[in-house]
Design a protein around this motif. Structure first.
Motif, PDB file in Angstrom:
ATOM      1  N   HIS A 551       1.292 -16.661 -12.388  1.00  0.00           N
ATOM      2  CA  HIS A 551       2.397 -16.801 -11.433  1.00  0.00           C
ATOM      3  C   HIS A 551       2.042 -16.014 -10.174  1.00  0.00           C
ATOM      4  O   HIS A 551       1.587 -14.868 -10.261  1.00  0.00           O
ATOM      5  CB  HIS A 551       3.681 -16.265 -12.065  1.00  0.00           C
ATOM      6  N   PRO A 552       2.280 -16.589  -8.975  1.00  0.00           N
ATOM      7  CA  PRO A 552       1.835 -15.935  -7.743  1.00  0.00           C
ATOM      8  C   PRO A 552       2.425 -14.533  -7.510  1.00  0.00           C
ATOM      9  O   PRO A 552       1.796 -13.713  -6.854  1.00  0.00           O
ATOM     10  CB  PRO A 552       2.286 -16.904  -6.640  1.00  0.00           C
ATOM     11  N   ARG A 553       3.584 -14.248  -8.059  1.00  0.00           N
ATOM     12  CA  ARG A 553       4.173 -12.931  -7.804  1.00  0.00           C
ATOM     13  C   ARG A 553       3.637 -11.842  -8.740  1.00  0.00           C
ATOM     14  O   ARG A 553       3.916 -10.664  -8.570  1.00  0.00           O
ATOM     15  CB  ARG A 553       5.714 -12.978  -8.004  1.00  0.00           C
ATOM     16  N   ILE A 554       2.909 -12.244  -9.774  1.00  0.00           N
ATOM     17  CA  ILE A 554       2.566 -11.268 -10.812  1.00  0.00           C
ATOM     18  C   ILE A 554       1.141 -10.758 -10.684  1.00  0.00           C
ATOM     19  O   ILE A 554       0.188 -11.540 -10.616  1.00  0.00           O
ATOM     20  CB  ILE A 554       2.758 -11.895 -12.217  1.00  0.00           C
ATOM     21  N   ALA A 555       1.016  -9.430 -10.697  1.00  0.00           N
ATOM     22  CA  ALA A 555      -0.306  -8.824 -10.611  1.00  0.00           C
ATOM     23  C   ALA A 555      -0.861  -8.529 -11.994  1.00  0.00           C
ATOM     24  O   ALA A 555      -2.039  -8.708 -12.270  1.00  0.00           O
ATOM     25  CB  ALA A 555      -0.231  -7.537  -9.805  1.00  0.00           C
ATOM     26  N   GLU A 556      -0.012  -8.073 -12.882  1.00  0.00           N
ATOM     27  CA  GLU A 556      -0.487  -7.639 -14.185  1.00  0.00           C
ATOM     28  C   GLU A 556       0.646  -7.781 -15.198  1.00  0.00           C
ATOM     29  O   GLU A 556       1.816  -7.622 -14.860  1.00  0.00           O
ATOM     30  CB  GLU A 556      -0.907  -6.173 -14.096  1.00  0.00           C
ATOM     31  N   ALA A 557       0.276  -8.051 -16.442  1.00  0.00           N
ATOM     32  CA  ALA A 557       1.315  -8.200 -17.458  1.00  0.00           C
ATOM     33  C   ALA A 557       0.794  -7.716 -18.803  1.00  0.00           C
ATOM     34  O   ALA A 557      -0.393  -7.810 -19.088  1.00  0.00           O
ATOM     35  CB  ALA A 557       1.734  -9.663 -17.577  1.00  0.00           C
ATOM     36  N   ALA A 558       1.682  -7.159 -19.594  1.00  0.00           N
ATOM     37  CA  ALA A 558       1.338  -6.795 -20.973  1.00  0.00           C
ATOM     38  C   ALA A 558       2.487  -7.262 -21.859  1.00  0.00           C
ATOM     39  O   ALA A 558       3.651  -7.044 -21.548  1.00  0.00           O
ATOM     40  CB  ALA A 558       1.161  -5.288 -21.099  1.00  0.00           C
ATOM     41  N   VAL A 559       2.105  -7.919 -22.946  1.00  0.00           N
ATOM     42  CA  VAL A 559       3.120  -8.492 -23.834  1.00  0.00           C
ATOM     43  C   VAL A 559       3.032  -7.829 -25.202  1.00  0.00           C
ATOM     44  O   VAL A 559       1.931  -7.656 -25.741  1.00  0.00           O
ATOM     45  CB  VAL A 559       2.911 -10.017 -23.936  1.00  0.00           C
ATOM     46  N   VAL A 576       3.937  -6.179 -13.780  1.00  0.00           N
ATOM     47  CA  VAL A 576       3.734  -5.490 -12.499  1.00  0.00           C
ATOM     48  C   VAL A 576       3.631  -6.570 -11.428  1.00  0.00           C
ATOM     49  O   VAL A 576       2.809  -7.483 -11.536  1.00  0.00           O
ATOM     50  CB  VAL A 576       2.434  -4.650 -12.527  1.00  0.00           C
ATOM     51  N   CYS A 577       4.503  -6.457 -10.398  1.00  0.00           N
ATOM     52  CA  CYS A 577       4.521  -7.491  -9.355  1.00  0.00           C
ATOM     53  C   CYS A 577       3.585  -7.137  -8.215  1.00  0.00           C
ATOM     54  O   CYS A 577       3.271  -5.978  -7.991  1.00  0.00           O
ATOM     55  CB  CYS A 577       5.931  -7.632  -8.788  1.00  0.00           C
ATOM     56  N   ARG A 578       3.166  -8.166  -7.518  1.00  0.00           N
ATOM     57  CA  ARG A 578       2.510  -7.924  -6.227  1.00  0.00           C
ATOM     58  C   ARG A 578       3.611  -7.484  -5.281  1.00  0.00           C
ATOM     59  O   ARG A 578       4.680  -8.074  -5.272  1.00  0.00           O
ATOM     60  CB  ARG A 578       1.910  -9.219  -5.687  1.00  0.00           C
ATOM     61  N   GLY A 579       3.345  -6.464  -4.483  1.00  0.00           N
ATOM     62  CA  GLY A 579       4.389  -5.974  -3.579  1.00  0.00           C
ATOM     63  C   GLY A 579       5.363  -5.092  -4.339  1.00  0.00           C
ATOM     64  O   GLY A 579       5.043  -4.578  -5.414  1.00  0.00           O
ATOM     65  N   ALA A 580       6.546  -4.950  -3.792  1.00  0.00           N
ATOM     66  CA  ALA A 580       7.506  -3.989  -4.349  1.00  0.00           C
ATOM     67  C   ALA A 580       8.042  -4.447  -5.693  1.00  0.00           C
ATOM     68  O   ALA A 580       8.134  -5.646  -5.967  1.00  0.00           O
ATOM     69  CB  ALA A 580       8.642  -3.796  -3.367  1.00  0.00           C
ATOM     70  N   ARG A 581       8.390  -3.469  -6.527  1.00  0.00           N
ATOM     71  CA  ARG A 581       8.970  -3.760  -7.830  1.00  0.00           C
ATOM     72  C   ARG A 581      10.392  -4.291  -7.623  1.00  0.00           C
ATOM     73  O   ARG A 581      11.203  -3.655  -6.962  1.00  0.00           O
ATOM     74  CB  ARG A 581       9.013  -2.468  -8.644  1.00  0.00           C
ATOM     75  N   PRO A 582      10.680  -5.481  -8.151  1.00  0.00           N
ATOM     76  CA  PRO A 582      12.010  -6.032  -7.916  1.00  0.00           C
ATOM     77  C   PRO A 582      13.079  -5.268  -8.693  1.00  0.00           C
ATOM     78  O   PRO A 582      12.811  -4.780  -9.796  1.00  0.00           O
ATOM     79  CB  PRO A 582      11.894  -7.465  -8.424  1.00  0.00           C
ATOM     80  N   VAL A 583      14.240  -5.153  -8.124  1.00  0.00           N
ATOM     81  CA  VAL A 583      15.372  -4.527  -8.821  1.00  0.00           C
ATOM     82  C   VAL A 583      16.604  -5.407  -8.615  1.00  0.00           C
ATOM     83  O   VAL A 583      16.608  -6.309  -7.769  1.00  0.00           O
ATOM     84  CB  VAL A 583      15.660  -3.092  -8.289  1.00  0.00           C
ATOM     85  N   GLY A 584      17.639  -5.118  -9.376  1.00  0.00           N
ATOM     86  CA  GLY A 584      18.938  -5.783  -9.202  1.00  0.00           C
ATOM     87  C   GLY A 584      18.846  -7.296  -9.285  1.00  0.00           C
ATOM     88  O   GLY A 584      18.187  -7.851 -10.165  1.00  0.00           O
ATOM     89  N   LEU A 590      13.945 -13.294 -10.615  1.00  0.00           N
ATOM     90  CA  LEU A 590      12.533 -13.437 -10.983  1.00  0.00           C
ATOM     91  C   LEU A 590      12.382 -13.587 -12.507  1.00  0.00           C
ATOM     92  O   LEU A 590      11.541 -14.348 -12.996  1.00  0.00           O
ATOM     93  CB  LEU A 590      11.722 -12.235 -10.466  1.00  0.00           C
ATOM     94  N   THR A 591      13.213 -12.867 -13.243  1.00  0.00           N
ATOM     95  CA  THR A 591      13.158 -12.969 -14.701  1.00  0.00           C
ATOM     96  C   THR A 591      13.409 -14.411 -15.135  1.00  0.00           C
ATOM     97  O   THR A 591      12.682 -14.960 -15.971  1.00  0.00           O
ATOM     98  CB  THR A 591      14.183 -12.016 -15.337  1.00  0.00           C
ATOM     99  N   LYS A 592      14.420 -15.019 -14.536  1.00  0.00           N
ATOM    100  CA  LYS A 592      14.712 -16.406 -14.894  1.00  0.00           C
ATOM    101  C   LYS A 592      13.514 -17.298 -14.542  1.00  0.00           C
ATOM    102  O   LYS A 592      13.086 -18.141 -15.345  1.00  0.00           O
ATOM    103  CB  LYS A 592      15.966 -16.884 -14.159  1.00  0.00           C
ATOM    104  N   TYR A 613      10.140  -4.655 -15.417  1.00  0.00           N
ATOM    105  CA  TYR A 613       9.250  -4.488 -14.260  1.00  0.00           C
ATOM    106  C   TYR A 613       8.831  -3.034 -14.118  1.00  0.00           C
ATOM    107  O   TYR A 613       9.647  -2.134 -14.285  1.00  0.00           O
ATOM    108  CB  TYR A 613       9.961  -4.966 -12.995  1.00  0.00           C
ATOM    109  N   ALA A 614       7.557  -2.829 -13.821  1.00  0.00           N
ATOM    110  CA  ALA A 614       7.057  -1.463 -13.650  1.00  0.00           C
ATOM    111  C   ALA A 614       6.094  -1.435 -12.466  1.00  0.00           C
ATOM    112  O   ALA A 614       5.578  -2.481 -12.053  1.00  0.00           O
ATOM    113  CB  ALA A 614       6.336  -1.020 -14.916  1.00  0.00           C
ATOM    114  N   ASP A 615       5.871  -0.246 -11.916  1.00  0.00           N
ATOM    115  CA  ASP A 615       4.921  -0.120 -10.799  1.00  0.00           C
ATOM    116  C   ASP A 615       3.486  -0.230 -11.285  1.00  0.00           C
ATOM    117  O   ASP A 615       2.596  -0.658 -10.568  1.00  0.00           O
ATOM    118  CB  ASP A 615       5.116   1.213 -10.078  1.00  0.00           C
ATOM    119  N   ASN A 616       3.248   0.225 -12.508  1.00  0.00           N
ATOM    120  CA  ASN A 616       1.949  -0.015 -13.136  1.00  0.00           C
ATOM    121  C   ASN A 616       2.103   0.103 -14.647  1.00  0.00           C
ATOM    122  O   ASN A 616       3.188   0.426 -15.136  1.00  0.00           O
ATOM    123  CB  ASN A 616       0.855   0.915 -12.581  1.00  0.00           C
ATOM    124  N   LEU A 617       1.013  -0.169 -15.354  1.00  0.00           N
ATOM    125  CA  LEU A 617       1.087  -0.149 -16.819  1.00  0.00           C
ATOM    126  C   LEU A 617       0.361   1.084 -17.341  1.00  0.00           C
ATOM    127  O   LEU A 617      -0.628   1.520 -16.748  1.00  0.00           O
ATOM    128  CB  LEU A 617       0.430  -1.411 -17.383  1.00  0.00           C
TER     129      LEU A 617
END
Ligand code: WTA
Length: 657
Positions: A551-559, A576-584, A590-592, A613-617
């Protein structure tokens, strides 16, 4: 090295589980396998495993050319069984019954809308021959791969059996998988033919299979030259003149006779893709004779099949259970099977029980996730149905928690039916560890003991047998068995590294951890690799991670997996998203989007239940994601490992959400 103390058994109360249920005397008195029989089988298998299997293979399989060699170990662990024998699997499932059971019902089908169709052995044989001829008419030959992407209708079994009849190798792809997953599997197998339907019905919805197939084919799959399309829902579909053929048109011009293609015992019967710990699903390759022997024998031994039984295995043909205990084993044993197209809760939670009553089901085999889902709906629902014809219940796919076991026993089995909790895998081809219903005293949550001829053990990291009661270890199989996988399609190196390298090719490593109690009963604790078991279905964490990072917004993921009341385990993703960590609200949107994205990439079964969502893993010094830590956070457990090396310890609070 795997730390077994750290594994969280899904069966939590194993150490306190003291209940034991001996077989009911009425059941034991007429069982196919009685205590003395079992003792003899075990003794024969222990004395000379090869002679044991050879005797069974001679007795159970109709050979075109008998084998002279039992087990070829020269290329171990690529074992070969009965290699110079010749047979046809479809002949062994159909033709052998025509004289004595031609008019016996082979399949009773009920569609989700309630439509019912029955096929006798003679009718099923004719359908299989017609479709086999249709395949041949389109140039499909021995050894060609045919992908089957179908709803749970009789034609799915017809297509599988037709492939077996002409020596083509089928690869069934579960109808719930996405177009992208279908494409990957078609391409890996290099299939030339696809068999699908306009759609199927599930949960009151139409699943548009042909549309998904079109999408898969539009993006690649150059090897496919023919697509057979069954009309099931009647919804409009696109047909490409040169490639797409309606099933009914194709079979209308074919005769009901098709000579079987006699194949070598080791000829591949099918591939079935399953998730592993790397991103790419692996094509598990099964043989003809060894597989057939395992599926047939275990159907008889474990399900105690007799001629007046009606056997309902609820698994879809897209999974191995639907291969061994719908399409092959029970038919080889001459049984009557029930096939149901739809969801267990449609139109309400009584559907399975309604099916049991309507079709006189005597043996019922399902997954713990279904049992838990139905248990949650309350016992008033099953109480409305007369389930007195049921005589045996089975469970498969994941550890069954004692609470669900007891509910199954009391509310469905009415304390009368034995429960067989059957442990096995796509790779093993057939049931490996299970009670025998007329012999074994069962304990809620234990799959009890290995079947005769199966040398299962639990070993430590050095490969030594672990015999201390309740100490965990790797579940391994010490000797080859006929229905074992032969290789991974196109990747024998992966076959060796996944299943054999750990103990220098000496034993098959199942990928599960287990322990034994003081009575020698096996208790499966769960996977030790990066494989999740969601609602009884295997999902690789890497596969879901790859889908997320696509997905274009995602930099890294752990499941990781997290316990789930009904599904056993659910998918929990850290992102971990590209750019700022989404909130609210942005995070919610984005979750949907990501949940829909994973559904699109892999299929709804892989959809994450939770996304955080996290700033890094969190990573180790060598850069490996600290999965155990992520698992502990997902499960709300205390963190026990050293986190002093974490670059950013504040991350833990973010991960906690
Ligand atoms: C799990 C399904 C506990 C196990 C036939 C195995 C079980 C994986 C049981 C294989 C059981 C299957 N008790 N766990 N009775 N049966 N499993 O390939 O983790 O879809 O390795 O085959 O399911 O899943 P597969």
């Amino acid at each position: 090295m795997y730390d077994f103390r750290m594994s969280t058994p899904v069966v939590e109360s194993v150490l306190t589980e003291q209940r034991s249920f001996p077989p009911a005397p009425a059941f034991a008195a007429t069982a196919r396998v009685r205590p003395d029989d079992l003792a003899v089988l075990h003794a024969e298998a222990a004395a000379d495993p090869q002679a044991f299997w050879a005797g069974l293979a001679r007795a159970e399989i109709a050979w075109r050319k008998p084998f002279t060699e039992v087990l070829d170990e020269s290329r171990a662990p690529n074992y070969r069984w009965f290699a110079d024998g010749e047979l046809n699997v479809s002949w062994n499932c159909l033709d052998v019954h025509l004289a004595d059971r031609g008019d016996k019902t082979a399949i009773v089908f009920e569609g989700e809308p309630g439509d019912v169709r029955t096929l006798s052995y003679r009718e099923l044989h004719a359908e299989v021959c017609r479709f086999a001829n249709a395949l041949k008419a389109r140039g499909v030959e021995r050894g060609d791969r045919v992908v089957i992407y179908m709803p749970m209708v009789p034609e799915a079994v017809v297509a599988m059996q037709a492939c077996a009849r002409i020596g083509a190798i089928h690869s069934v792809v579960f109808g719930g998988f996405s177009a992208i997953s279908l494409k990957e599997r078609i391409e890996d197998a290099g299939a030339r033919c696809l068999v699908t339907a306009d759609g199927g019905r599930r949960g009151g919805q139409v699943i548009e299979l042909k549309a998904a197939a079109d999408k898969a084919l539009a993006e690649g799959c150059a090897s496919i030259d023919t697509v057979f399309v069954l009309r099931r829902t009647g919804e409009p579909v696109n047909m490409r003149q040169d490639r797409d053929v309606w099933w009914h048109d194709a079979v209308a011009v074919q005769g009901a006779h098709c000579d079987p293609e006699w194949v070598d015992a080791e000829h591949p019967l099918f591939l079935l893709y399953t998730s592993g710990s790397t991103g790419r699903p692996k094509g598990i390759q099964h043989s003809s004779a060894g597989y057939l022997l395992g599926a047939k024998l275990s159907s008889r031994w474990v399900f105690d099949l007799r001629d007046d039984d009606v056997f309902f295995c609820t698994a879809d043909v897209g999974w191995v259970t639907g291969h061994s205990y719908v399409a092959y084993g029970p038919l080889a044993a001459g049984a009557t099977i029930v096939m149901y197209e739809g969801a267990p809760t449609y139109p309400d939670g009584g559907r399975f029980w309604q099916l049991c009553v309507r079709h006189g089901v005597t043996i019922f085999y399902t997954a713990p996730t279904a049992i838990r889902a139905l248990m949650k709906l309350g016992e008033e629902i099953p109480a409305r149905y007369d389930l007195s014809k049921l005589r045996l219940l089975g469970s498969v796919g994941e550890p069954i928690n004692p609470e669900a076991w007891m509910w199954y026993h009391r509310v469905i089995g009415r304390e009368r039916c034995p429960i067989v909790d059957t442990w096995w895998q796509t790779e093993t081809g057939a049931i490996m560890i299970s009670p025998l219903p007329g012999v074994t005293a069962t304990k809620p949550g234990s799959c009890t003991r290995p079947l005769p001829g199966i040398f299962a053990d639990i070993v430590d990291d050095e490969g030594h047998s672990v015999n201390t009661p309740d100490a965990g270890g790797y579940l391994v199989i010490r000797k080859p068995w006929p229905s074992m996988l032969r290789t991974i399609w196109g990747d024998n190196a992966r076959y060796l590294s996944t299943y054999w390298d750990k103990f220098r090719h000496r034993y098959y490593v199942a990928g599960d951890s287990a322990h034994r109690d003081q009575d020698g009963y096996f208790w499966i604790m769960g996977r030790i690799d990066d494989v999740l078991n969601v609602a009884g279905h295997r999902l690789g964490t890497m596969e879901i991670e790859s889908a997320l990072v696509a997905h274009p917004r995602i930099a890294e993921a752990a499941v990781v997996g997290r316990q789930h009341e009904i599904k056993g385990e659910s998918v929990f993703a850290y992102v971990v998203c590209r750019g700022a960590r989404p909130v609210g609200e942005e995070a919610a949107a984005l979750t949907k989007e990501l949940r829909d994205w994973v559904t699109e990439q892999l299929g709804a079964i892989a959809k994450p239940e939770d996304i955080r969502y996290a700033d890094n893993l969190p990573k180790t010094r060598s850069g490996k994601i600290m999965r155990r830590l992520l698992r502990a956070v997902a499960r709300g457990e205390p963190i026990t490992q050293d986190i002093s090396t974490l670059e950013n310890p504040a991350i833990i609070d973010q991960l906690r959400g």
